[in-house]
Scaffold this motif. Sequence first.
Motif, short mmCIF file in Angstrom:
data_model
loop_
_atom_site.label_atom_id
_atom_site.label_comp_id
_atom_site.label_asym_id
_atom_site.label_seq_id
_atom_site.Cartn_x
_atom_site.Cartn_y
_atom_site.Cartn_z
N MET A 1 0.82 -1.20 0.00
CA MET A 1 0.00 0.00 0.00
C MET A 1 0.86 1.25 0.00
SD MET A 1 -3.08 0.77 -0.16
CE MET A 1 -4.14 2.14 0.04
N GLY A 2 2.08 1.18 0.53
CA GLY A 2 2.95 2.34 0.59
C GLY A 2 3.37 2.85 -0.78
N ILE A 3 3.62 1.93 -1.70
CA ILE A 3 4.03 2.33 -3.05
C ILE A 3 2.88 3.01 -3.77
CG2 ILE A 3 4.77 1.46 -5.29
CD1 ILE A 3 6.38 -0.66 -3.79
N ILE A 4 1.68 2.48 -3.62
CA ILE A 4 0.52 3.09 -4.28
C ILE A 4 0.26 4.48 -3.71
CG2 ILE A 4 -1.97 2.89 -4.62
CD1 ILE A 4 -1.54 -0.16 -4.67
N ALA A 5 0.37 4.64 -2.40
CA ALA A 5 0.19 5.95 -1.78
C ALA A 5 1.26 6.92 -2.25
CB ALA A 5 0.22 5.82 -0.26
N MET A 6 2.51 6.45 -2.38
CA MET A 6 3.59 7.30 -2.85
C MET A 6 3.33 7.76 -4.28
SD MET A 6 7.68 6.50 -2.92
CE MET A 6 7.49 5.05 -3.94
N ILE A 7 2.82 6.89 -5.12
CA ILE A 7 2.52 7.25 -6.51
C ILE A 7 1.38 8.27 -6.56
CG2 ILE A 7 1.55 6.35 -8.67
CD1 ILE A 7 3.20 3.80 -8.13
N ILE A 8 0.34 8.06 -5.77
CA ILE A 8 -0.80 8.98 -5.77
C ILE A 8 -0.40 10.35 -5.23
CG2 ILE A 8 -3.07 9.43 -4.74
CD1 ILE A 8 -3.54 6.37 -4.93
N ILE A 9 0.32 10.37 -4.12
CA ILE A 9 0.77 11.65 -3.56
C ILE A 9 1.75 12.33 -4.51
CG2 ILE A 9 2.13 12.69 -1.68
CD1 ILE A 9 0.74 10.72 0.20
N GLY A 10 2.63 11.55 -5.15
CA GLY A 10 3.56 12.11 -6.13
C GLY A 10 2.84 12.74 -7.30
N LEU A 11 1.79 12.08 -7.78
CA LEU A 11 1.01 12.63 -8.89
C LEU A 11 0.33 13.93 -8.50
CD1 LEU A 11 -0.19 12.39 -11.74
CD2 LEU A 11 -2.04 11.05 -10.75
N ILE A 12 -0.29 13.96 -7.34
CA ILE A 12 -0.99 15.17 -6.89
C ILE A 12 0.00 16.30 -6.62
CG2 ILE A 12 -2.43 16.14 -5.07
CD1 ILE A 12 -3.71 13.32 -4.82
N ALA A 13 1.10 16.00 -5.92
CA ALA A 13 2.09 17.04 -5.61
C ALA A 13 2.76 17.56 -6.89
CB ALA A 13 3.15 16.49 -4.65
N GLY A 14 3.08 16.67 -7.81
CA GLY A 14 3.67 17.10 -9.08
C GLY A 14 2.72 17.95 -9.90
N ALA A 15 1.44 17.58 -9.92
CA ALA A 15 0.46 18.37 -10.67
C ALA A 15 0.27 19.75 -10.05
CB ALA A 15 -0.88 17.62 -10.72
N ILE A 16 0.23 19.83 -8.74
CA ILE A 16 0.09 21.13 -8.08
C ILE A 16 1.33 21.98 -8.33
CG2 ILE A 16 -0.06 22.27 -5.82
CD1 ILE A 16 -1.91 19.98 -4.95
N ALA A 17 2.51 21.38 -8.29
CA ALA A 17 3.75 22.12 -8.56
C ALA A 17 3.74 22.66 -9.99
CB ALA A 17 4.96 21.23 -8.33
N ARG A 18 3.27 21.85 -10.93
CA ARG A 18 3.20 22.32 -12.32
C ARG A 18 2.21 23.47 -12.48
NH1 ARG A 18 2.47 17.65 -16.43
NH2 ARG A 18 2.57 19.45 -17.81
N LEU A 19 1.16 23.48 -11.67
CA LEU A 19 0.21 24.60 -11.72
C LEU A 19 0.79 25.86 -11.09
CD1 LEU A 19 -3.13 22.81 -10.79
CD2 LEU A 19 -2.49 23.76 -13.00
N LEU A 20 1.63 25.71 -10.07
CA LEU A 20 2.17 26.86 -9.36
C LEU A 20 3.33 27.53 -10.09
CD1 LEU A 20 2.14 25.56 -5.67
CD2 LEU A 20 0.58 27.21 -6.73
N VAL A 21 4.13 26.76 -10.80
CA VAL A 21 5.29 27.31 -11.50
C VAL A 21 4.84 27.76 -12.89
CG1 VAL A 21 7.59 26.79 -12.41
CG2 VAL A 21 6.86 25.83 -10.23
N PRO A 22 5.09 29.04 -13.22
CA PRO A 22 4.64 29.54 -14.53
C PRO A 22 5.41 28.90 -15.68
CG PRO A 22 5.92 31.22 -13.38
CD PRO A 22 5.75 30.06 -12.44
N GLY A 23 4.77 28.86 -16.82
CA GLY A 23 5.37 28.26 -18.01
C GLY A 23 4.76 26.90 -18.30
N LYS A 24 5.04 26.42 -19.48
CA LYS A 24 4.48 25.13 -19.89
C LYS A 24 5.60 24.12 -20.05
CE LYS A 24 1.64 22.99 -23.47
NZ LYS A 24 1.27 21.91 -22.65
#
Length: 87
Positions: A1-24
């Motif tokens: 379960m730890g790996i799945i949680a790490m992947i889900i949190i990584g996806l959410i954190a990465g997506a939020i970071a991409r929204l916060l940092v300007p540029g594409k």
Amino acid sequence: MGIIAMIIIGLIAGAIARLLVPGKEDFGWIATIVLGIIGGYVGGTLGSLVFAPHKFSVHPPVSHTFLGAIVGAVIVLVIYKFVKARV
């Protein structure tokens, strides 16, 4: 379960970071997960250096680990953009 949680949190954190940092950036969802996982490591390391363990007696409503992952992912993405612009 730890790996799945790490992947889900990584996806959410990465997506939020991409929204916060300007540029594409042309990242796919796998690169976004990797960005979030690396950001979690960077944020966790910085958090352990800045904050003493067990400093807070009451747990915050949002996990500080998740916030650290977002901050770390933003830092990693900014460094990536800086290096990419220099090359």
